[in-house]
Design a protein around this motif. Structure first.
Motif, PDB file in Angstrom:
ATOM      1  N   GLY A  60       0.819  -1.198   0.000  1.00 34.86           N
ATOM      2  CA  GLY A  60       0.000   0.000   0.000  1.00 34.86           C
ATOM      3  C   GLY A  60       0.856   1.253   0.000  1.00 34.86           C
ATOM      4  O   GLY A  60       2.094   1.191   0.027  1.00 34.86           O
ATOM      5  N   PRO A  61       0.237   2.428   0.008  1.00 40.52           N
ATOM      6  CA  PRO A  61       0.990   3.698  -0.007  1.00 40.52           C
ATOM      7  C   PRO A  61       1.925   3.852   1.187  1.00 40.52           C
ATOM      8  O   PRO A  61       3.040   4.361   1.042  1.00 40.52           O
ATOM      9  CB  PRO A  61      -0.116   4.757   0.003  1.00 40.52           C
ATOM     10  N   TRP A  64       5.150   1.893   0.649  1.00 40.97           N
ATOM     11  CA  TRP A  64       6.047   2.540  -0.309  1.00 40.97           C
ATOM     12  C   TRP A  64       6.703   3.775   0.291  1.00 40.97           C
ATOM     13  O   TRP A  64       7.891   4.027   0.062  1.00 40.97           O
ATOM     14  CB  TRP A  64       5.276   2.903  -1.579  1.00 40.97           C
ATOM     15  N   VAL A  65       5.956   4.538   1.075  1.00 35.92           N
ATOM     16  CA  VAL A  65       6.541   5.706   1.746  1.00 35.92           C
ATOM     17  C   VAL A  65       7.632   5.261   2.724  1.00 35.92           C
ATOM     18  O   VAL A  65       8.697   5.882   2.818  1.00 35.92           O
ATOM     19  CB  VAL A  65       5.449   6.508   2.471  1.00 35.92           C
TER      20      VAL A  65
END
Length: 272
Positions: A60-61, A64-65
């Motif tokens: 999910g985001p 990745w962050v």
């Protein structure tokens, strides 16, 4: 490479020296926990990816962050790390990596203590022991044990026997130093050569511990051993280069005496 200047020395850790290792540790830990999602993204389709897809969700985001943040904070941490007064004075760019890894290891020690204290409280006070604290402690302790070796090499803190070394002429000492580094390089090479197959397989299939919490201890510690041993070998070469023209150090029993500790004891007993 250069020596550490006065600007590189800090008696009290600054804000960057505290936040960069902490932010890197948090991002790296989250990215590591979500690593199967990245493996499914970057690995070619096959039975291994299918097995991971049955157990884990896609990245999910936040994952990745965290992955990007781990790289960013690592670079910023290495660039902003400062030497403490008691640390080895002469260092270069690779030494900065080792020192920053040492700072991260110190953060992990504090986190490990917090996890153990929490488990003791839950087990003996609340009487509701956790399912994750023991395995998490083992996982963190493994990383601490491995990573601390790199910092110890940079600080020249490994145990050495100087009985014969100190009485040798400087030229013969250099020969001994070259032999020592050559043995370290040989050990790192053969360990990497012999362990790469097993470590890579454990990592790619994300082998876990097999408990209720089921952390990926085999999948992470096996590759980390190979990575850190390689870094230790590089650090040993860097030490050899930097110490090549250094003045010989004569060791004695007085090296084990801490003047500050002696002064503190004198004040406690009221001695002048």
């Amino acid at each position: 490479m250069r020596s550490a200047s006065d600007d590189d020395v800090q008696t009290t850790p600054g804000l960057l020296q505290l936040t960069m290792p902490a932010l890197f540790t948090l991002c790296f830990a989250w990215a590591m926990w979500r690593m199967p999602a990245f493996l499914m993204t970057f690995t070619a389709d096959g039975p291994t990816v299918d097995a991971l897809a049955r157990r884990y969700d896609a990245a999910g985001p936040v994952a990745w962050v965290a992955l990007i943040g781990a790289f960013v904070f690592f670079v910023l941490g290495v660039a902003t790390v400062r030497r403490a007064p008691m640390e080895y004075e002469d260092w270069g760019w690779f030494d900065r990596i080792s020192v920053f890894v040492g700072r991260v290891t110190m953060m992990l020690i504090g986190a490990l203590v917090c996890v153990m204290v929490f488990e003791v409280f839950m087990r003996y006070v609340v009487e509701r022991p956790t399912l994750w604290a023991n395995e998490l402690s083992l996982w963190m302790a493994g990383f601490i044990f491995i990573l601390s070796g790199l910092y110890a090499m940079q600080q020249r803190s490994h145990i050495r026997i100087y009985l014969l070394y100190d009485i040798m002429p400087r030229a013969l000492q250099k020969v001994c130093d070259v032999i020592s580094v050559a043995l370290i390089l040989a050990f790192a090479f053969f360990l990497f050569w012999g362990g790469w197959g097993e470590a890579s397989q454990k990592y790619l299939r994300w082998e876990t511990f097999g408990t209720a919490f089921d952390p990926p201890i085999p999948a992470t510690l096996k590759p980390m051993i190979l990575i850190v041993v390689t870094l230790v070998a590089i650090q040993a070469v860097a030490n050899l280069i930097r110490d090549w023209n250094a003045e010989p150090v004569v060791h004695s029993a007085a090296d084990d005496i801490d003047p500050d500790e002696v002064e503190r004891l004198r004040r406690q007993v009221g001695a002048e």
